[in-house]
Scaffold this active site. Structure first.
Site, mmCIF file in Angstrom:
data_model
loop_
_atom_site.group_PDB
_atom_site.id
_atom_site.type_symbol
_atom_site.label_atom_id
_atom_site.label_comp_id
_atom_site.label_asym_id
_atom_site.label_seq_id
_atom_site.Cartn_x
_atom_site.Cartn_y
_atom_site.Cartn_z
ATOM 1 N N CYS A 337 0.832 -1.203 0.000
ATOM 2 C CA CYS A 337 0.000 0.000 0.000
ATOM 3 C C CYS A 337 0.877 1.268 0.000
ATOM 4 O O CYS A 337 1.551 1.537 -0.982
ATOM 5 C CB CYS A 337 -0.972 -0.019 1.167
ATOM 6 S SG CYS A 337 -2.382 1.080 0.943
ATOM 7 N N HIS A 435 -3.787 -5.579 1.269
ATOM 8 C CA HIS A 435 -3.586 -5.868 2.689
ATOM 9 C C HIS A 435 -4.028 -7.302 2.989
ATOM 10 O O HIS A 435 -4.861 -7.865 2.299
ATOM 11 C CB HIS A 435 -4.406 -4.909 3.555
ATOM 12 C CG HIS A 435 -3.929 -3.498 3.503
ATOM 13 N ND1 HIS A 435 -2.745 -3.084 4.089
ATOM 14 C CD2 HIS A 435 -4.461 -2.392 2.925
ATOM 15 C CE1 HIS A 435 -2.588 -1.781 3.887
ATOM 16 N NE2 HIS A 435 -3.611 -1.341 3.182
#
Length: 495
Positions: A337, A435
């Site tokens: 991310c 994630h």
């Protein structure tokens, strides 16, 4: 409907774990249970199921764990107000899963007082679908300087007419003073909402604290609901507060060494819990001021709530130099991310979404460029790792669009056949937006195999589920469950 609120004498006293354990305990007894936290502050978050408007949102990771304990899907109503810190005095406000704005601390004190009706509405919606709602407080009700306009502790409890049990952490010491002191500083109405106390994180012979428990009852008038021992199984659960990362840089050299620098605004660091649980992995959280270990097999740049700020922080620590030297030595780097964005050539935040507007050169380890902006991406994702059949399952939660040549060498292939993430030409540097990438046993095993290690191959969700059952079993024997059920207003009280 029945409800009970667990508040604490401070942060990190174990409220989240106790609520999760009680959620599983009552769920195992056949009740429909829902978790609720009026206001949370955390950069660890999870993506929910679509709301009434068909939009996915985000809630604190602790409420996601508690929903798992209840064996129920995630809802934005479980955590209607989420604050995601972006600086020492400011945070992004998430209301029912969606970004509202960023606030400085003083400005938010004015805003939060207007959120009580929305919080109560979310709570009532959960009440309608449940036999029992278990509510978690935030911080401590004894922080009386924050009482005006409060929606996280007594402000909510009194408005919703929910009884409170106060938790004291004996592991940090002065638990008698913490509980008795809370009674002393609370206004009479707030103190009256507390209907019992729990001592948490006890080590040793519990009889040694019998007199202490009697003193607390005598000095507060609150009933003793039980003493909970140190829960070893809690190590398998996701942690919400970055405080657990302090001092985590020590470890014995094992077959695979993975280093994760602790960014100033680190987010979703629970992504790495499955790696930490592997016996063949030495996972090291590198504190600021310390170099990245030269003998690391892999360095992972974690998510960030303030990408440009953490990019500057990396340079201030000299970690950019360490990373480039690591790659020259043949080491591998993975960005998740915000860490993925930082690995690129440039990062720009023209609208100041994550802080002050600006742009900066990235670390230049991947041929990508990122512009922060547009709608936030909140979606579950599933697929396989490019060079094999290992399956992953996780979610994306980010603002920003990434472009660049390296995207033509994706790290992952989604179920729809599209690529995800990027890999450098030499294969040593990679990144993606996903994630929970390491939760699936096959994906984790594939990663460790590349590094010369092995995995037990167990899906992390299975390990967490077993830990929840273990914690629930301990609470069954150590807490007065019948008294807690009566206090909550449950019918057909278990014995």
């Amino acid at each position: 409907m029945a409800a009970l609120m667990i508040q604490g004498c401070g942060s990190d006293v174990g409220k989240s774990v106790l609520v999760a354990g009680l959620c599983r305990l009552f769920t195992n007894r056949g009740y429909r249970v829902r978790p609720f936290k009026p206001q949370n502050m955390s950069n660890n978050a999870a993506v929910t199921e679509p709301d009434e408007q068909g939009r996915r949102g985000e809630i604190g990771r602790a409420q996601a764990l508690q929903a798992m304990a209840c064996r129920t899907p995630l809802s934005v109503h479980m955590n209607p107000v989420l604050l995601k810190p972006q600086s020492d005095v400011g945070a992004q406000l998430i209301v029912r899963g969606q970004i509202e704005a960023s606030y400085q601390a003083m400005a938010y004190q004015t805003r939060k007082a207007t959120l009580l009706d929305l919080v109560l509405d979310s709570f009532r919606r959960l009440e309608e679908e449940a036999d029992l709602v278990l509510v978690e407080g935030a911080g401590s009700p004894a922080e009386i300087n924050l009482r005006q306009g409060d929606i996280a502790n007594m402000g909510f409890a009194l408005a919703a007419q929910v009884p409170v049990v106060l938790v004291g952490d004996i592991d940090r010491g002065h638990v008698i003073a913490a509980l008795v002191g809370a009674k002393a500083v609370l206004e009479a109405e707030d103190a009256g909402a507390i209907r019992g106390f729990i001592i948490n994180k006890f080590r040793g012979d519990p009889e040694l604290f019998d007199q202490g428990r009697r003193e607390i009852v005598s000095r507060t008038g609150w009933p003793d609901m039980g003493l909970v021992p140190w829960l070893a199984a809690a190590r398998s659960l996701p942690a919400e507060d970055a405080v657990v990362l302090r001092g985590a840089a020590d470890g014995m050299r094992q077959r695979v060494r993975i280093a994760v620098p602790i960014l100033r605004h680190i987010a979703n660091f629970d992504d790495f819990d499955p790696l930490q649980a592997e016996p063949d992995v030495d996972l090291i959280y590198v504190a600021p001021g310390q170099p990245l270990p030269a003998d690391s097999d892999l360095v992972i740049l974690p998510g960030s709530k303030a990408t440009l700020s953490d990019l500057a922080f990396i340079r201030a620590q000299g970690w950019d130099i360490d990373l480039k030297a690591h790659v020259r030595r043949g080491g591998c780097v993975l960005g998740i991310c915000g860490g993925f964005q930082i690995l690129g050539r440039t990062v720009a935040d023209p609208d100041g979404i994550e802080g002050r507007a600006g742009s900066a050169l990235g670390l230049g380890l991947l041929e990508i460029d990122t512009i922060l902006g547009g709608d936030k991406v909140l979606e579950p994702c599933r697929g396989r790792i490019v060079d094999g059949q290992a399956v992953y399952e996780g979610f994306e939660m980010h603002i920003g669009r990434t472009t660049g040549e390296a995207l033509n060498r994706p790290l992952l292939i989604r179920e729809d056949g599209s690529g995800d993430g990027a890999v450098s030409a030499d294969g040593r540097v990679s990144g993606c937006y996903v994630h929970r990438l390491f939760d699936a046993g096959t994906a984790r095993a594939a990663l460790l195999a590349k590094l010369g290690g092995a995995s037990e191959g167990v899906d992390h969700r299975v390990a967490v589920d077993l830990a929840l059952d273990e914690i629930a079993a301990v609470l069954e024997t150590q807490l007065d469950i019948a008294a807690l059920a009566r206090l909550a207003g449950l019918k057909d009280i278990p014995t």
